[in-house]
Each structure stands twice: as structure tokens, then as C-alpha cells.
Design a protein around this motif. Structure first.
Motif, PDB file in Angstrom:
ATOM      1  N   GLU A  67      -9.265   1.373 -10.143  1.00 25.59           N
ATOM      2  CA  GLU A  67      -9.105   1.168  -8.722  1.00 25.59           C
ATOM      3  C   GLU A  67      -9.253   2.504  -7.990  1.00 25.59           C
ATOM      4  O   GLU A  67      -8.693   3.515  -8.418  1.00 25.59           O
ATOM      5  N   ILE A  68     -10.000   2.480  -6.915  1.00 27.03           N
ATOM      6  CA  ILE A  68     -10.124   3.635  -6.041  1.00 27.03           C
ATOM      7  C   ILE A  68      -9.279   3.367  -4.803  1.00 27.03           C
ATOM      8  O   ILE A  68      -9.407   2.312  -4.169  1.00 27.03           O
ATOM      9  N   GLU A  69      -8.406   4.308  -4.462  1.00 29.48           N
ATOM     10  CA  GLU A  69      -7.517   4.158  -3.318  1.00 29.48           C
ATOM     11  C   GLU A  69      -7.709   5.328  -2.357  1.00 29.48           C
ATOM     12  O   GLU A  69      -7.600   6.492  -2.754  1.00 29.48           O
ATOM     13  N   VAL A  70      -8.020   5.004  -1.130  1.00 25.43           N
ATOM     14  CA  VAL A  70      -8.187   6.008  -0.078  1.00 25.43           C
ATOM     15  C   VAL A  70      -7.053   5.841   0.918  1.00 25.43           C
ATOM     16  O   VAL A  70      -6.919   4.787   1.553  1.00 25.43           O
ATOM     17  N   LYS A  71      -6.247   6.887   1.061  1.00 22.22           N
ATOM     18  CA  LYS A  71      -5.151   6.866   2.033  1.00 22.22           C
ATOM     19  C   LYS A  71      -5.589   7.600   3.289  1.00 22.22           C
ATOM     20  O   LYS A  71      -5.995   8.762   3.233  1.00 22.22           O
TER      21      LYS A  71
END
Length: 555
Positions: A67-71
Motif C-alpha cells: 500500500e502506498i499512503e500519501v499524507k
């Protein structure tokens, strides 16, 4: 019981797959400014995001299954967002939870994420590096080790250490000597790689341009721009079997030194054969970042060109010039000038210096799984056209933003452009414009001949198929020849325009103006072989144009 065993086996396989998914993190040196807009995690690991002026970017490697998570940092309400990638793909579906955008990585590729109100974020995911050489050992020439001792702190020019390591490698009696560049910042002048030599840039290694013209050879001038430049890292002429690879960075630093009017083409394989480029970031070139000149059997993959998209001059990404059997695959390129171009040379004049070697044809060129962002052409053949150009294919690729998504622009020379294919292409936006015939053009497609007073030649055999035009920006396609150099035998097959319920079935569906857009053309064909023929509206053939109405039973 058998079914339960199978379910258990599949569950175990899924757990194993998740367990072995690998994320390789590359920490860039501290000289690069960190992003204040985004944080990023991949497979739970923190990935550094860099500020590149007009956009931010992050780079890591992984196979798949993460999973790629961008905050999003700060109080920025997220209303709309979009994502495009370097592989022809409709299935990028980011999820939003408060200020975190996430998506599943199903294969290594390159992404551009756009959130309304924020700059773009580039997420560059390479396949894991499996061929990294050791830093020391037989056939390894480490530039930072004795006897070379290159300055890895970026404090002084250290070309001599690289030259010595390269010279020693070239004398090796072993096969495939490797010049190893460990993590660090290296200020270097021109480097020329000889036959059967590899240059490896380890993660965190940065080759940096000094900006001082005295440190470099002057190899070219830009007609009309009042500036000159150098072929910074090049191949020896008449060489073979050279490789540049790794996960480091080649940094032209051109934005810092643009006032000096002296710029680098970063990597220039010229008059060479069996050249390989695999992996390094090319950053801040002041001219074409990767310029393949009169070479053959060239393989370019995992290419990442991160140039400025504003406030620079002609900082193009990839040019393939009068070369043969060249493949560019799995690449992202960002630049003001064209991103992916194949062309012949211009006629030599006082302001256009000669290219090394003799005139050659351009043929058997493939661009695939590429993602471009530019103010000019995304994918292009031309303008130079002194020699013939044939068998050029652009495949499975995407234009995020451009003036012209894809096209052929022949301006300089009487060579013929033939058998050119654009297939499985997505054109997201064409909001910019670029010059043509004394005017301006912005469109998803432009195929035209312009008389640059250096001879003109025809365009024939153009295949444009399976194209999705997403954005509303830009004008209708431009297809135009000259009285002595026509554009002929053009097939537009399965072209989907914004909001269309079926592919275009006639030039009229494409909004083509017969009196202006199709001057000096013959046999321009528009085909819809997706919609069953029973559901098609009747169409009428126009002059010099055949509209194919029969359905393809195999589609």
C-alpha cells in the motif's frame, strides 16, 4: 475437504506474498530540499519526498503487493484528485480517508498524483535492484577508495579520480569492469566512458554539475537561444557495450546556473552500440537530459527525468537522433521541452553545429510504458528530418500534460517519415500551445510538414489506434502537408474523445475542419471497430478520406 484445503493453500500463499513484498528505500543527500506538502509511506516504510520547485517527487523500489499512503500536510481540504501512471491502466483507484490518499501497488510503475489546490506529487516506483555490485572486489573500481579517493562531500572538483578509475577499468582483462560510485556528492567535469565499461551509481550517489564553463568542453550551441553547452557524460566514439546503472542521481543543477547560458546534456551515448541505461535519476538538465546520437542497439529502462516545468529554456528529456534499434521502456519524463522524441538532424549551418559521425537513418525505435509531462510535445517524431525516419512506435504510454499529446512535425530536411505508430495511448490534458506554421497549436494529435527552407519530405503510413483523450483542453487534430510533401495513409482507429459514447467514426467526429486541418493529405481513415456495426450511425465519406464501417469480429 478438498475445497477447504485449497482455500487454506491460497490463504497461505497470500500471506507469503505479503511477507516477501520488498521495499527498498533510498535516502537522498541533505542538499535536496524536503517537501512541506506531503509525507509518504510505502509498505509501512517512510519514503523521503523532495521539493523540485514546481512539483514534489519520491523514489523507491518494490515489486508489488504493498500500500502506498500519501499524507497531505497542513489544513488542505481534499475535494478532487486524479492519478495517472506510466503503464496503460484504468485501474488506479486511490482511496481517501481524511487527509490520507492511498492506493495498492500492483506492479512497479511511475505515478503523478494531483490533488486540487496542491502541486503534483510524483511517486516513482522501480522494480527492486537485484544486480547491485559490491563496493569492493575483483573488477570493481570504487572512485572513493584508494588509489582514486574522489571527494564525496561535494567540496571540490573530483573529475581526476573518476578519470583514473575509468582508465583502470578500461585496461581490465576481466569482462565487464565496473566503476563504482558509492553514496555521496561528487562535483565532476566531463566523463567519457570507453568500450566494455559500466558506471554504477549506488543509492544516495549524486554526480553534480559545477556550472562553471571552464570545467567542461563546449560541444554545442543553441540556435536562437544565445547559449551553449556540453555533453557531460558521454560514450567514446565507435565504442560498444557500455552501461550506466543503479539508483543514484545525475544532477545538472541547471536551474541554479541558468544565467550563465551554459548548460549540460546529461547523458549522451554517441556513435556507440549495445549501450544500456538502467535506473539513475536525471535531474535538472539545461538541455536534453538523455540524447542518443547515431547509435544502435540501445536499451533505456527505468528512466526518470525530473526537470523544471517552468522558468527554464530548452530542457528536453529524451531525444533519439539518427539511431537504430533503440528501446525506451518504463520511463517518466518531466520537462518544458518535448519529453520523448525521435528525429533526424537539422542541416548544418553557422548556428547549427555538426553532429558527430556521418548521416544515418532513424529506424526501429520503440517507446513503451512511458509517462510524459511537458509544455510542448509528449511523444514526437521530428523536427529534424534530413534523413529518413521509419518503424517508430509509441506504445502503452500516457501524457499527463502537454501542448501536443503526440505527433509528427517535419520541418528541417527532405527525409521521409514512414510507418509511425501511436498505440494504446492516454492523453490527459493539452492545455498548453506550441508554435506551428506561424501560428499556435494545442491538440492531442498533430501530423504536419512545415517548410523550414531546408527541404521538405512526406509523411506516410501513420497508425494511431486505441487512444483515450481524457481532457477537454486543446483544439482539434492537425493533419497537414505541403504542396510537394503530402501527409498520406493515416489511420485513426478506436479514438475516444471526452464524453464520447463510442469511438470516432469519421473526421467530423474528431472535429476536423476539411478546409484547414486536412490540406495536402490523402487517404486519411477513421475507424471504429469496437462498436457493433448494427449500432452505428450512418456516415458519409469525405474527399480523400475513407471511413471504415465494418466491425472487427475479433474485437
Amino acid at each position: 475437504m478438498v475445497s477447504q484445503c485449497r482455500c487454506a493453500a491460497f490463504a497461505l500463499f497470500a500471506l507469503v506474498s505479503l511477507a516477501v513484498a520488498e521495499v527498498q528505500v533510498y535516502e537522498p543527500p541533505s542538499l535536496y530540499k524536503r517537501s512541506t506538502a506531503f509525507n509518504l509511506k510505502a509498505g509501512g516504510k517512510k519514503i523521503t519526498v523532495l521539493d523540485q520547485g514546481n512539483y514534489d517527487y519520491a523514489h523507491f523500489s518494490s515489486d508489488s503487493g504493498i500500500e502506498i499512503e500519501v499524507k497531505v500536510l497542513g489544513k488542505v481540504p481534499i475535494k478532487t484528485m486524479s492519478i495517472v501512471s506510466s503503464r496503460f491502466d484504468y485501474n488506479n483507484k486511490p482511496q481517501l480517508q481524511k487527509n490520507i490518499v492511498s492506493w495498492h501497488l500492483n506492479e512497479p510503475k511511475y505515478f503523478i498524483l494531483k490533488i486540487e489546490g496542491l502541486r503534483e506529487l510524483i511517486v516513482a516506483v522501480d522494480s527492486p535492484e537485484t544486480n547491485a555490485p559490491p563496493a569492493a572486489g575483483p573488477n570493481i573500481y570504487n572512485v572513493a577508495s584508494a588509489p582514486y579517493k574522489a571527494d564525496k562531500l561535494g567540496g571540490r572538483l573530483t573529475t581526476h579520480a573518476f578519470d583514473a578509475a575509468i582508465a583502470a577499468a578500461s585496461k581490465s582483462v576481466r569482462e565487464d569492469p565496473i566503476v563504482h560510485v558509492p553514496a555521496g556528492v561528487y562535483l565532476i567535469g566531463n566523463i567519457v566512458l570507453p568500450s566494455k565499461t559500466s558506471l554504477y551509481l549506488a543509492p544516495g550517489a549524486v554526480l553534480r554539475f559545477t556550472g562553471n564553463p571552464k570545467d567542461y568542453t563546449q560541444d554545442w550551441t543553441k540556435d536562437g537561444e544565445g547559449r551553449s553547452g556540453t555533453n557531460w557524460i558521454s560514450t567514446a566514439h565507435n565504442s560498444s557495450d557500455i552501461k550506466i546503472f543503479g539508483r543514484g542521481t545525475i544532477d545538472g543543477n541547471a536551474y541554479t546556473y541558468k544565467a550563465k547560458k551554459f548548460a549540460p546534456s546529461l547523458v549522451v551515448p554517441a556513435l556507440t552500440t549495445r549501450f544500456t541505461f538502467d535506473g539513475p535519476i536525471l535531474r535538472e538538465s539545461g538541455s536534453t537530459a538523455l540524447n542518443v546520437v547515431r547509435s544502435s542497439s540501445v536499451d533505456i529502462q527505468h528512466l526518470k527525468v525530473f526537470n523544471r516545468i517552468e522558468n527554464m529554456e530548452d530542457n528536453g528529456s529524451v531525444d533519439v537522433v539518427e539511431s537504430q534499434n533503440v528501446t525506451v521502456s518504463d520511463a517518466i519524463a518531466i520537462s518544458i521541452a518535448d519529453t520523448f522524441t525521435a528525429k533526424a538532424t537539422k542541416p548544418v549551418t553557422d548556428s547549427v553545429p555538426a553532429v558527430p559521425g556521418n548521416l544515418q537513418s532513424l529506424k526501429d525505435i520503440l517507446f513503451q510504458n512511458c509517462l510524459g509531462w511537458t509544455n510542448n510535445y509528449g511523444f514526437k517524431v521530428g523536427q529534424g528530418a534530413v534523413s529518413d525516419m521509419s518503424n517508430i512506435r509509441f506504445f502503452n504510454s500516457t501524457v499527463y500534460e502537454s501542448a501536443v499529446g503526440m505527433g509528427i512535425h517535419k520541418k528541417w530536411g527532405a527525409g521521409t517519415a514512414s510507418n509511425i505508430t501511436f498505440e494504446n495511448m492516454i492523453i490527459k490534458s493539452t492545455s498548453f500551445t506550441t508554435s506551428y506554421l506561424g501560428g499556435m497549436v494545442g491538440s492531442w494529435l498533430a501530423l504536419f510538414v512545415e517548410d523550414g527552407k531546408a527541404g521538405v519530405g512526406p509523411i506516410t503510413g501513420v497508425h494511431v489506434k486505441n487512444v483515450l483523450v481524457v481532457g477537454e483542453g486543446g483544439s482539434t487534430p492537425l493533419i497537414r502537408g505541403t504542396p510537394t510533401a503530402n501527409v498520406s495513409n493515416v489511420e485513426l482507429r478506436n479514438i475516444w474523445l471526452p464524453c464520447a459514447t463510442h469511438p470516432a467514426r469519421s473526421p467530423n467526429d474528431l472535429g476536423v475542419d476539411w478546409s484547414e486541418s486536412l490540406k495536402f493529405t490523402t487517404n486519411v481513415t477513421v475507424v471504429d471497430d469496437i462498436t457493433p456495426s448494427a449500432n452505428r450511425a450512418n456516415t458519409t465519406s469525405q474527399p480523400d478520406t475513407q471511413v471504415a464501417l465494418e466491425a472487427n469480429d475479433e474485437t
